[in-house]
Scaffold this active site. Structure first.
Site, short mmCIF file in Angstrom:
data_model
loop_
_atom_site.label_atom_id
_atom_site.label_comp_id
_atom_site.label_asym_id
_atom_site.label_seq_id
_atom_site.Cartn_x
_atom_site.Cartn_y
_atom_site.Cartn_z
N ILE A 82 -3.94 4.18 -6.73
CA ILE A 82 -3.90 5.64 -6.67
C ILE A 82 -2.52 6.16 -7.06
CG2 ILE A 82 -4.18 7.66 -5.17
CD1 ILE A 82 -6.18 6.06 -3.55
N ASP A 122 8.19 1.82 -4.40
CA ASP A 122 7.28 0.75 -4.01
C ASP A 122 8.12 -0.49 -3.76
OD1 ASP A 122 4.97 -1.09 -3.84
OD2 ASP A 122 3.87 0.55 -4.78
N LEU A 135 1.64 7.87 -0.40
CA LEU A 135 0.41 7.13 -0.63
C LEU A 135 0.54 5.66 -0.27
CD1 LEU A 135 -0.41 8.55 -4.21
CD2 LEU A 135 -0.98 9.53 -1.98
N TYR A 142 -5.27 -1.12 11.42
CA TYR A 142 -4.89 -0.26 10.30
C TYR A 142 -5.15 1.21 10.64
CZ TYR A 142 -4.88 1.96 5.71
OH TYR A 142 -4.61 2.80 4.65
#
Length: 327
Positions: A12, A31, A68, A136
């Site tokens: 995404i 990231d 994200l 999670y």
């Protein structure tokens, strides 16, 4: 607008970066692994979300954040890393965003905060009780609470999006794909369950192996076939744009996903017609997956219009599979 996208190397995050650059925004990716992207208007910081120094560098000059990035795992050994990334990392990002004067913070949460696999009512709306029953889901629920804290404090405009299960269309008929392989193909499902340490389930699945590649139609212990939402990445990107841009989104919580759930018996029949593989039905222990999540709030308030139905995705998946088979 200069936007920080965490998880920029992911499915995404990569697509969101493409979209924002195409419309003229400046994007900084973050990231743990480099994206390898080289494009005008793009730069990146490689580092963990719980690394305050890396986050501070990533936040410089940023006007909005699409958070994200997340660590998702079902393995008990991964829980410390998952909580470090999803909880402590989100805290560090939120604090840095407030310090940097970010105007809008969009947080990618999950339907696992409800949880969708054990709903109290259907369809699941944003008013459903938040009763996460997976590690999670718990990390995402804690992330939401921290976002709400900053929202109350007036740090910035915040938007919480509870993500549906998301896939690129070409993954649907790919035995090697992370999600669709074990979800729709028997032998990848066996390998997945063995990797989880679920030896009893793996043996149950193996007993149904016809001796050749096959699809699996999973049902629960009472014989009810699975049902869930599968949302195309492109529709998720449309939702992210609305959350980033629309004034009405500020302070809101929205389910982001496909309008209609997917019933597995009908889908597996269509998949089988494309691949030529038989469909093997296996009743698995437990309640199984069966839910419908409403995106009505996002459609009504923000004008969300998902375009990629499961039928359209499957046509694209068939074309991608044919191309792979020709190689």
């Amino acid at each position: 607008m200069k936007v920080l996208i965490t998880g920029a190397a992911g499915r995404i995050g990569s697509c969101a970066t493409d979209r924002l650059l195409a419309r003229g925004d400046t994007v900084r990716g973050m990231d743990r692994r480099a994206t390898g992207r080289s494009a005008a208007g793009y730069d990146e910081v490689v580092g963990s979300f719980d690394d305050a120094g890396a986050v501070a560098r990533a936040m410089e000059g940023v006007e909005a954040v699409l958070h994200l990035g997340a660590f998702m795992s079902w393995a008990a050994k991964d829980r410390p890393a998952m909580f470090a990334a999803n909880v402590e990392g989100t805290r560090v990002l939120l604090d840095a965003a407030a310090q940097a004067g970010v105007k809008r913070f969009v947080f990618a949460s999950s339907g696992e905060v409800y949880p969708e696999n054990a709903p109290q009512f259907l369809p699941v709306t944003e008013d459903h009780p938040l009763l996460a029953n997976s590690p999670y889901g718990l990390t995402k629920l804690l992330g939401e609470e921290m976002v709400r804290f900053h929202q109350r404090a007036g740090s910035f405009e915040a938007v919480i999006l509870r993500f549906s299960h998301t896939q690129n269309a070409e993954e649907l008929l790919d035995e090697d794909s992370f999600f669709s392989g074990p979800r729709f193909f028997l032998r990848p499902r066996v390998a997945q369950q063995r990797g989880f340490g679920n030896e009893a389930v793996a043996r149950l699945l193996e007993a149904a192996d016809p001796g050749a590649p096959a699809h699996i139609l999973a049902r629960n212990e009472a014989g009810r076939a699975f049902r869930m939402h599968i949302t195309d990445t492109r529709d998720m990107i449309q939702g992210l744009e609305l959350a980033l841009d629309r004034p009405e989104a500020a302070g809101g919580v929205f389910n982001l996903g496909a309008t209609e759930p997917v019933d597995f018996p009908a889908l597996l029949e269509k998949m089988s017609a494309i691949t030529g593989y038989p469909v093997v039905t296996v009743d698995l222990p437990g309640a199984g997956v069966y839910y419908e999540t409403s995106n009505a709030k996002m459609r009504t308030e923000l004008g969300f219009r998902p375009e990629w139905t499961i039928g359209r995705m499957l046509v694209e998946a068939a074309e991608a599979r044919a191309a792979r088979m020709r190689k």
